[in-house]
Design a protein around this motif. Structure first.
Motif, PDB file in Angstrom:
ATOM      1  N   GLN A  26      33.372  54.272  58.693  1.00  0.00           N
ATOM      2  CA  GLN A  26      32.694  53.722  57.525  1.00  0.00           C
ATOM      3  C   GLN A  26      33.701  53.239  56.490  1.00  0.00           C
ATOM      4  O   GLN A  26      34.702  53.892  56.234  1.00  0.00           O
ATOM      5  N   GLN A  27      33.396  52.107  55.907  1.00  0.00           N
ATOM      6  CA  GLN A  27      34.220  51.594  54.833  1.00  0.00           C
ATOM      7  C   GLN A  27      33.494  51.837  53.522  1.00  0.00           C
ATOM      8  O   GLN A  27      32.281  51.725  53.434  1.00  0.00           O
ATOM      9  N   LYS A  28      34.275  52.130  52.505  1.00  0.00           N
ATOM     10  CA  LYS A  28      33.703  52.348  51.182  1.00  0.00           C
ATOM     11  C   LYS A  28      33.794  51.020  50.439  1.00  0.00           C
ATOM     12  O   LYS A  28      34.877  50.482  50.220  1.00  0.00           O
ATOM     13  N   ILE A  29      32.625  50.481  50.074  1.00  0.00           N
ATOM     14  CA  ILE A  29      32.558  49.155  49.461  1.00  0.00           C
ATOM     15  C   ILE A  29      31.985  49.279  48.052  1.00  0.00           C
ATOM     16  O   ILE A  29      30.948  49.910  47.841  1.00  0.00           O
ATOM     17  N   GLY A  30      32.675  48.661  47.105  1.00  0.00           N
ATOM     18  CA  GLY A  30      32.213  48.630  45.722  1.00  0.00           C
ATOM     19  C   GLY A  30      31.845  47.210  45.325  1.00  0.00           C
ATOM     20  O   GLY A  30      32.248  46.243  45.965  1.00  0.00           O
ATOM     21  N   VAL A  31      31.073  47.112  44.256  1.00  0.00           N
ATOM     22  CA  VAL A  31      30.628  45.812  43.762  1.00  0.00           C
ATOM     23  C   VAL A  31      30.835  45.768  42.255  1.00  0.00           C
ATOM     24  O   VAL A  31      30.615  46.762  41.567  1.00  0.00           O
ATOM     25  N   VAL A  32      31.274  44.594  41.751  1.00  0.00           N
ATOM     26  CA  VAL A  32      31.491  44.413  40.316  1.00  0.00           C
ATOM     27  C   VAL A  32      30.711  43.186  39.853  1.00  0.00           C
ATOM     28  O   VAL A  32      30.797  42.119  40.452  1.00  0.00           O
ATOM     29  N   ASP A  33      29.947  43.345  38.785  1.00  0.00           N
ATOM     30  CA  ASP A  33      29.233  42.240  38.144  1.00  0.00           C
ATOM     31  C   ASP A  33      30.147  41.693  37.044  1.00  0.00           C
ATOM     32  O   ASP A  33      30.242  42.253  35.954  1.00  0.00           O
ATOM     33  N   MET A  34      30.833  40.597  37.353  1.00  0.00           N
ATOM     34  CA  MET A  34      31.840  40.047  36.439  1.00  0.00           C
ATOM     35  C   MET A  34      31.217  39.600  35.116  1.00  0.00           C
ATOM     36  O   MET A  34      31.819  39.778  34.054  1.00  0.00           O
ATOM     37  N   MET A  35      30.019  39.037  35.157  1.00  0.00           N
ATOM     38  CA  MET A  35      29.356  38.613  33.911  1.00  0.00           C
ATOM     39  C   MET A  35      29.101  39.815  33.011  1.00  0.00           C
ATOM     40  O   MET A  35      29.361  39.766  31.815  1.00  0.00           O
ATOM     41  N   GLN A  36      28.604  40.883  33.593  1.00  0.00           N
ATOM     42  CA  GLN A  36      28.334  42.091  32.835  1.00  0.00           C
ATOM     43  C   GLN A  36      29.631  42.651  32.262  1.00  0.00           C
ATOM     44  O   GLN A  36      29.680  43.046  31.098  1.00  0.00           O
ATOM     45  N   VAL A  37      30.681  42.663  33.060  1.00  0.00           N
ATOM     46  CA  VAL A  37      31.974  43.174  32.601  1.00  0.00           C
ATOM     47  C   VAL A  37      32.462  42.364  31.408  1.00  0.00           C
ATOM     48  O   VAL A  37      32.816  42.920  30.368  1.00  0.00           O
ATOM     49  N   PHE A  38      32.470  41.041  31.529  1.00  0.00           N
ATOM     50  CA  PHE A  38      32.971  40.201  30.439  1.00  0.00           C
ATOM     51  C   PHE A  38      32.123  40.335  29.175  1.00  0.00           C
ATOM     52  O   PHE A  38      32.658  40.291  28.071  1.00  0.00           O
ATOM     53  N   GLN A  39      30.812  40.506  29.324  1.00  0.00           N
ATOM     54  CA  GLN A  39      29.952  40.633  28.151  1.00  0.00           C
ATOM     55  C   GLN A  39      30.187  41.945  27.408  1.00  0.00           C
ATOM     56  O   GLN A  39      29.981  42.015  26.202  1.00  0.00           O
ATOM     57  N   GLN A  40      30.630  42.971  28.114  1.00  0.00           N
ATOM     58  CA  GLN A  40      30.786  44.280  27.506  1.00  0.00           C
ATOM     59  C   GLN A  40      32.215  44.596  27.067  1.00  0.00           C
ATOM     60  O   GLN A  40      32.450  45.649  26.489  1.00  0.00           O
ATOM     61  N   LEU A  41      33.141  43.710  27.325  1.00  0.00           N
ATOM     62  CA  LEU A  41      34.532  43.991  26.997  1.00  0.00           C
ATOM     63  C   LEU A  41      34.784  43.987  25.492  1.00  0.00           C
ATOM     64  O   LEU A  41      34.398  43.041  24.805  1.00  0.00           O
ATOM     65  N   PRO A  42      35.446  45.000  24.979  1.00  0.00           N
ATOM     66  CA  PRO A  42      35.793  45.001  23.551  1.00  0.00           C
ATOM     67  C   PRO A  42      36.831  43.913  23.230  1.00  0.00           C
ATOM     68  O   PRO A  42      36.851  43.394  22.122  1.00  0.00           O
ATOM     69  N   GLN A  43      37.630  43.540  24.199  1.00  0.00           N
ATOM     70  CA  GLN A  43      38.656  42.522  23.986  1.00  0.00           C
ATOM     71  C   GLN A  43      38.032  41.159  23.701  1.00  0.00           C
ATOM     72  O   GLN A  43      38.660  40.314  23.056  1.00  0.00           O
TER      73      GLN A  43
END
Length: 173
Positions: A26-43
């Motif tokens: 089994q491979q461990k697979i993750g997922v990232v929502d880039m739009m959500q990440v960019f919207q929540q970044l303090p930077q």
């Protein structure tokens, strides 16, 4: 012919065993929502403020230029009946010159702000990628995909919040 048949059957058996072994690993697979990440970044807010400050003088210059154009147009409408032909011509030339200057400065300002936004976005994207790599390594993920490339996922595979958390911890950098 029998030898070829036996060889083919043996090859199929070996390949089936190999695929079954690979499937069971089994491979461990993750997922990232880039739009959500960019919207929540303090930077993101810091960068916005930085760019606003950087271009503040030029925005103010454009505002004053537009105000002067508006005043000349009002003067042209208001005083047209009492102005001589030379005065009208002079006012028209001045107005045309200001409009051309405003258009040129506006275009340059738009290009410069677009370029600086792209520079900052690219730099931030590099930092986000580093955070994704760090989260993936610390969580022992074999593969991380962007959410727009995934048809279905369980919510525990979403690494977006962890990436934002990591970026927030490094927001001073």
């Amino acid at each position: 012919m029998k030898k070829l048949f036996k060889t083919t059957v043996a090859a199929l058996a070996v390949s089936s065993a190999m695929f079954a072994g690979a499937a069971s690993a089994q491979q461990k697979i993750g997922v990232v929502d880039m739009m959500q990440v960019f919207q929540q970044l303090p930077q993101r807010e810091q960068i916005s403020q930085q760019l606003q400050t950087e271009f503040q003088d030029r925005f103010e210059e454009m505002r004053q230029l537009e105000q002067k154009i508006q005043e000349l147009r009002q003067k042209q409408e208001r005083d047209a009946s009492v102005m001589s032909a030379d005065e009208k011509t002079q006012l028209n030339r001045e107005l045309e010159q200001l409009v051309a200057e405003a258009q040129l400065k506006s275009k340059a300002l738009q290009e410069d702000t677009r370029r600086r936004q792209a520079e900052e976005r690219d730099e931030l994207l590099g930092k986000v990628q580093n955070a994704i790599n760090a989260v993936a390594e610390s969580g022992d993920y074999d593969l991380v995909l962007q959410s727009n490339a995934v048809a279905f996922m369980k919510s525990d595979n979403d690494l977006s919040a962890k990436v934002v958390e990591r970026m927030s911890a490094n927001s001073g950098n």
